[in-house]
Design a protein around this motif. Structure first.
Motif, PDB file in Angstrom:
ATOM      1  N   ALA A 121      -1.888  -2.115   5.493  1.00 51.65           N
ATOM      2  CA  ALA A 121      -1.005  -1.092   6.072  1.00 51.65           C
ATOM      3  C   ALA A 121      -1.835   0.015   6.722  1.00 51.65           C
ATOM      4  O   ALA A 121      -1.498   0.493   7.807  1.00 51.65           O
ATOM      5  CB  ALA A 121      -0.079  -0.507   5.009  1.00 51.65           C
ATOM      6  N   HIS A 126       0.653  -4.092   9.235  1.00 52.50           N
ATOM      7  CA  HIS A 126       2.098  -4.110   9.002  1.00 52.50           C
ATOM      8  C   HIS A 126       2.566  -2.687   8.749  1.00 52.50           C
ATOM      9  O   HIS A 126       1.771  -1.788   8.504  1.00 52.50           O
ATOM     10  CB  HIS A 126       2.465  -5.035   7.826  1.00 52.50           C
ATOM     11  N   ARG A 127       3.886  -2.502   8.820  1.00 55.38           N
ATOM     12  CA  ARG A 127       4.495  -1.191   8.571  1.00 55.38           C
ATOM     13  C   ARG A 127       5.589  -1.321   7.510  1.00 55.38           C
ATOM     14  O   ARG A 127       6.596  -0.627   7.573  1.00 55.38           O
ATOM     15  CB  ARG A 127       5.054  -0.632   9.869  1.00 55.38           C
ATOM     16  N   LEU A 162       1.048   6.226   2.653  1.00 57.49           N
ATOM     17  CA  LEU A 162       1.660   4.920   2.929  1.00 57.49           C
ATOM     18  C   LEU A 162       2.297   4.282   1.701  1.00 57.49           C
ATOM     19  O   LEU A 162       2.964   3.263   1.811  1.00 57.49           O
ATOM     20  CB  LEU A 162       0.616   3.971   3.531  1.00 57.49           C
TER      21      LEU A 162
END
Length: 193
Positions: A121, A126-127, A162
């Motif tokens: 991340a 990816h998110r 995150l």
């Protein structure tokens, strides 16, 4: 409906409260209409979360390496059980099949999985939302170490943003269902400047 990847311990010698946390997570996942993606095991917390999800009618997808199938720990009750050649292939496939990640208490394997999705991340691979579900302070020492590593500049502050810390099962699912777009690591850093 989201495919929620749940990382957790698979030890068979756990205190009952951890097994109940996993089962509650599975039941809440089902109640909210999601699909479970798991490591494909039927033991410990991994088995409890899958049983909890199935008890509420949620579809379950397990991803497990052949070496663990050979040890007879595969969750053969899964709606779909994907067998990989390696642990690395397993992690890649679990992430590819999921929309969000919740990490419960666990050991080295759980931490390996958490740090893999966290690192990817931070690199913008990816998110997907990542939630650390910690109702009793299990991860307090790890989080203190990460803050110290951030203070020492080994970890960027944006990386810590995150992962969302949740102290209840409901809060964990609220976090992954939040409609706000998750910023990428560069966007988070830019917003703080």
């Amino acid at each position: 409906m989201a495919a929620v990847l749940v990382f957790c311990g698979s030890s068979t010698a756990l205190d009952p409260e951890y097994l109940e946390l996993a089962a509650e997570t599975g039941r809440e996942l089902a109640r909210r209409g999601h699909t479970l993606v798991s490591g494909g095991g039927r033991v410990g917390m991994m088995g409890a979360v899958a049983e909890g999800a199935r008890s509420g009618g949620a579809p379950t997808l397990g991803v497990i390496p052949q070496s663990l199938v050979d040890l007879e720990v595969a969750d053969t009750a899964s709606d779909e059980l994907l067998i990989t050649e390696s642990m690395n292939e397993r992690k890649d496939l679990m992430l590819a099949k999921s929309d969000a990640i919740i990490t419960l208490p666990g050991g080295l394997g759980t931490l390996d999985e958490l740090f893999e999705v966290w690192t990817t991340a931070t690199l913008g691979v990816h998110r997907k939302p990542i939630v650390l579900l910690d109702p009793d302070g299990f991860y307090a020492g790890l989080l203190a170490w990460l803050r110290a590593a951030t203070d020492a500049r080994f970890v960027r502050p944006a990386a810590l943003d995150l992962v969302t810390l949740a102290t209840s099962v409901g809060a964990a699912f609220d976090a992954i269902e939040a409609p706000a777009q998750r910023p990428g690591p560069d966007e988070t850093a830019a917003a703080k400047e």
